[in-house]
Every structure is written in structure tokens, then in C-alpha cells.
Scaffold this motif. Structure first.
Motif, short mmCIF file in Angstrom:
data_model
loop_
_atom_site.label_atom_id
_atom_site.label_comp_id
_atom_site.label_asym_id
_atom_site.label_seq_id
_atom_site.Cartn_x
_atom_site.Cartn_y
_atom_site.Cartn_z
N SER A 1 17.14 -3.94 -7.67
CA SER A 1 17.14 -4.87 -6.37
C SER A 1 15.23 -4.25 -5.96
O SER A 1 15.19 -4.80 -5.10
N TRP A 2 15.02 -3.16 -6.36
CA TRP A 2 13.97 -2.31 -6.01
C TRP A 2 12.64 -2.80 -5.98
O TRP A 2 12.55 -3.98 -6.77
N SER A 3 12.08 -3.31 -4.82
CA SER A 3 10.60 -3.94 -4.32
C SER A 3 9.19 -3.08 -4.25
O SER A 3 9.74 -1.83 -3.81
N PRO A 4 8.61 -2.85 -4.79
CA PRO A 4 7.73 -1.89 -4.99
C PRO A 4 6.79 -1.72 -3.40
O PRO A 4 6.62 -2.67 -3.58
N ARG A 5 6.53 -0.41 -3.52
CA ARG A 5 5.84 -0.28 -2.43
C ARG A 5 4.15 -0.13 -2.46
O ARG A 5 4.57 0.35 -3.41
N ALA A 6 3.19 -0.62 -1.83
CA ALA A 6 2.07 -0.40 -2.18
C ALA A 6 1.91 1.26 -1.74
O ALA A 6 2.48 2.12 -1.26
N VAL A 7 0.58 2.25 -2.69
CA VAL A 7 0.41 3.76 -2.97
C VAL A 7 -0.51 3.81 -1.63
O VAL A 7 -1.29 3.01 -1.03
N ARG A 8 -1.16 4.94 -1.39
CA ARG A 8 -1.31 5.47 -0.84
C ARG A 8 -2.62 6.15 -0.86
O ARG A 8 -2.75 6.55 -1.74
N ARG A 9 -3.48 5.82 -1.17
CA ARG A 9 -5.15 6.78 -1.46
C ARG A 9 -5.86 6.99 -0.30
O ARG A 9 -5.85 7.73 0.79
N VAL A 10 -5.80 8.79 -1.63
CA VAL A 10 -6.17 9.51 -1.27
C VAL A 10 -7.29 10.60 -2.16
O VAL A 10 -7.39 9.81 -3.46
N TYR A 11 -8.78 11.46 -2.04
CA TYR A 11 -8.89 11.72 -2.53
C TYR A 11 -8.83 13.07 -3.10
O TYR A 11 -8.93 14.42 -1.98
N ILE A 12 -9.60 13.51 -4.30
CA ILE A 12 -9.29 15.14 -4.14
C ILE A 12 -10.57 15.10 -5.24
O ILE A 12 -11.64 14.63 -6.14
N PRO A 13 -10.99 16.57 -5.42
CA PRO A 13 -12.34 17.38 -6.18
C PRO A 13 -11.86 16.51 -7.40
O PRO A 13 -10.71 17.00 -7.64
N GLU A 69 -5.61 2.76 2.38
CA GLU A 69 -5.89 3.72 2.55
C GLU A 69 -6.33 3.88 3.84
O GLU A 69 -6.51 2.68 4.96
N ALA A 70 -6.27 4.72 4.64
CA ALA A 70 -6.50 4.53 6.18
C ALA A 70 -7.82 5.30 6.35
O ALA A 70 -8.84 5.51 5.36
N GLY A 71 -7.63 4.37 7.37
CA GLY A 71 -9.01 3.60 8.09
C GLY A 71 -9.84 1.99 7.43
O GLY A 71 -10.77 1.69 8.19
N LYS A 72 -9.46 2.00 6.48
CA LYS A 72 -9.28 0.59 5.36
C LYS A 72 -8.62 -0.55 5.24
O LYS A 72 -9.06 -1.18 4.98
N GLY A 73 -7.26 0.33 5.89
CA GLY A 73 -5.83 -0.56 5.56
C GLY A 73 -5.14 -1.53 4.14
O GLY A 73 -6.32 -0.03 3.46
N PHE A 74 -5.06 -2.46 4.09
CA PHE A 74 -4.10 -2.80 2.69
C PHE A 74 -5.48 -3.29 1.88
O PHE A 74 -5.72 -4.03 2.61
N ALA A 75 -4.91 -3.15 0.39
CA ALA A 75 -6.08 -3.73 -0.27
C ALA A 75 -5.04 -4.59 -1.79
O ALA A 75 -5.04 -3.05 -2.12
N PRO A 76 -5.24 -5.32 -2.28
CA PRO A 76 -4.81 -5.96 -3.37
C PRO A 76 -5.58 -5.38 -5.15
O PRO A 76 -6.41 -4.79 -4.80
N THR A 77 -4.34 -5.33 -5.38
CA THR A 77 -5.19 -4.84 -6.93
C THR A 77 -4.93 -5.52 -8.05
O THR A 77 -3.44 -5.97 -8.34
N GLU A 78 -6.26 -5.72 -8.52
CA GLU A 78 -6.37 -6.95 -9.29
C GLU A 78 -5.96 -6.09 -10.69
O GLU A 78 -6.18 -7.19 -11.71
#
Length: 287
Positions: free
Chosen positions: A132-144, A255-264
């Protein structure tokens, strides 16, 4: 659901017993401080991990063997068995919350599980939500980037529950494809690494009479970000958890500051199952 749960008695030592992990929920109703219910940490730490890991290992071997023999009905039945396995849930939760380097990194819900009590609670919730699990959106972070610290590469961090479910699904999907991948493929493969690739190149190129005197060094730009969802899902065929994988691919990014974006297209770097999905998508590239 299959009818299995953490409170389902199992046959052990000549008698029916209730798994120790099920007592975690019961412990919460016992008298004692609310912030530390008696018995929680003891029950998680007393799980017989070697036995649980051995059950998962044996089932992975059976899936691998059936895939080698191209007995696809048997492969699918064994994968369904793996997906509803208590041992698979326990091992997956332990891997994500206790062993992985990113165990302290949270997704968009901020949840981590760093105590035995929290891990036991996650294991119960994961097993209850198998179907019954419904996946959640991922959190965007940036690393070197490792090759150039001045440049950043994006990571998509799934929520804790998603990572645990991905580890469960990977244990069902990976052995099927390990039997199908090319023998000279080494990236993101269990028990393989760059030194195996170096050894294979040396074995081919050594000696004066070697007919292969050059090596092509190439890099796929943004490989994770450009995976075609339709092609990947078609390659998965009738895999029992295919719909859940589709939902992970389409869950979107926050993404913080940008909000939600779909993944195509693409699969997030940072997902437990993402390296395996990349290998599945690239299978047959040399043909």
C-alpha cells in the motif's frame, strides 16, 4: 498482502513462537516512561541477524538460479516470496538505517532512525505497507564531484520509508538481472569493482601477441538523469513490484527555494535502487 506479518507465529525449535520483533508494539503499551518504553531496544538488538540474512541470501540464490534457467514463472513466484518476506524487511531496514553511510540523511519528511526503538518502528511500518506504500518526492541536494571539487552534482534523497522499500525491492530484482548481465560488466555490481575491470583488461592485453592493444575510456554524461522511463519499465517486464518502481521514477523532486518539479526521465542519484535500475536500462548497450 500475503497474510504474513510481524505477529504471525513461526515454527521454531519444535514449537510455534511469535517473532521477537512483534513484541516491540506490545512493549509500547506496557507501564513505564513514554519516552523509553521497556523492551524496545532489547528486542531489535536481539533479532538473530545471521539467520535473517541467510534466509535472504538463500532466496536470492533461488531467484538467480531460476533466472539462469530462464524459468520465468518460477522467477516471478520467488520474487513475490521475497517481497513479502519478513527477513527481507528486517535486513533491508537494518541496511538502510544502521549500515549505509547515508543513514543520518533525511528526505523531505526529515525522518531518520538512529535508535533501536526507531528502527523497530520503521520495520513494522515498512512491512505493513508492503502493498500500500505510495512513494514520496525526493529531496534535491548538491555535493562536490569527486573528480572536480569545484563542480557540484545533484543527489535525490528519498524519504526513509522509500529507501527501506527500495532495499526490499532490490533484493527481489537484483538476482534476476545478475544472471542476465554481461560477464564483463563491473559497475554497481555486488561483489565486483574497478580492480576486477583492471584485471580483466590486463588479462586481455598482456603478452606480445595480444590483438587488442588499446582501451576506450569514455564517460556517460548525466547517465542517471537521462534514463528513459518507458524503456526501463519495458525491460522490467512482469516484475511484481514494477508499479512501485514506476511510482518512484515519477515521484518528482523537491528543492529548497524552487519547490516541487515532476520527473519525466532519469532516476535520482541517492536512491538505494537507482544503480541497479541504471544497469538494467543500459543492458544490451554493446549490442
Amino acid at each position: 498482502m500475503s497474510g504474513y506479518s510481524f505477529t504471525t507465529p513461526v515454527w521454531e525449535g519444535g514449537e510455534w513462537v511469535v517473532p521477537a520483533i512483534s513484541e516491540v508494539q506490545a512493549a509500547r503499551r506496557a507501564n513505564g516512561p513514554e519516552d523509553q518504553p521497556p523492551g524496545d531496544s532489547v528486542q531489535w538488538d536481539s533479532v538473530r541477524w545471521r539467520e535473517q540474512e541467510e534466509q535472504v541470501r538463500r532466496l536470492r540464490q533461488r531467484i538467480f538460479k531460476a533466472s539462469q534457467e530462464q524459468d520465468w514463472p518460477r522467477v516471478r513466484n520467488l520474487q513475490k516470496l521475497m517481497l513479502r518476506s519478513r527477513a527481507n524487511t528486517l535486513v533491508s531496514v537494518r541496511q538502510v538505517t544502521q549500515r549505509n553511510a547515508g543513514r543520518r540523511t533525511a528526505g523531505i519528511d526529515g525522518e531518520v532512525a538512529l535508535t533501536s526503538r526507531a528502527r523497530a518502528d520503521v520495520a513494522v511500518r515498512v512491512h505493513r505497507s508492503v502493498s500500500s506504500w505510495s512513494p514520496r518526492a525526493v529531496r534535491r541536494v548538491y555535493i562536490p564531484k569527486a573528480s572536480n571539487r569545484a563542480k557540484l552534482r545533484p543527489l535525490g534523497i528519498p524519504v526513509l520509508m522509500d529507501r527501506c522499500h527500495q532495499a526490499r525491492v532490490r533484493n527481489a530484482l537484483e538476482p534476476e538481472w545478475e544472471a542476465r548481465f554481461e560477464p564483463r560488466s563491473y559497475g554497481f555490481r555486488p561483489g565486483r569493482g574497478c580492480h576486477d575491470a583492471i584485471e580483466a583488461i590486463f588479462a586481455v592485453c598482456k603478452g606480445r601477441r595480444s590483438q587488442r592493444a588499446w582501451v576506450l575510456d569514455a564517460d556517460l554524461a548525466a547517465a542517471f538523469d537521462k534514463i528513459d522511463h518507458s524503456r526501463l519499465l519495458a525491460a522490467l517486464g512482469s516484475f511484481p513490484a514494477r508499479d512501485m518502481i514506476r511510482d518512484w521514477l515519477k515521484a518528482g523532486v523537491f528543492e529548497a527555494g524552487k519547490g516541487f518539479a515532476p520527473t519525466e526521465e532519469g532516476t535520482p542519484q541517492g536512491g538505494v535502487i537507482s544503480p541497479l535500475l541504471l544497469n538494467v536500462a543500459m543492458h544490451g548497450l554493446d549490442e
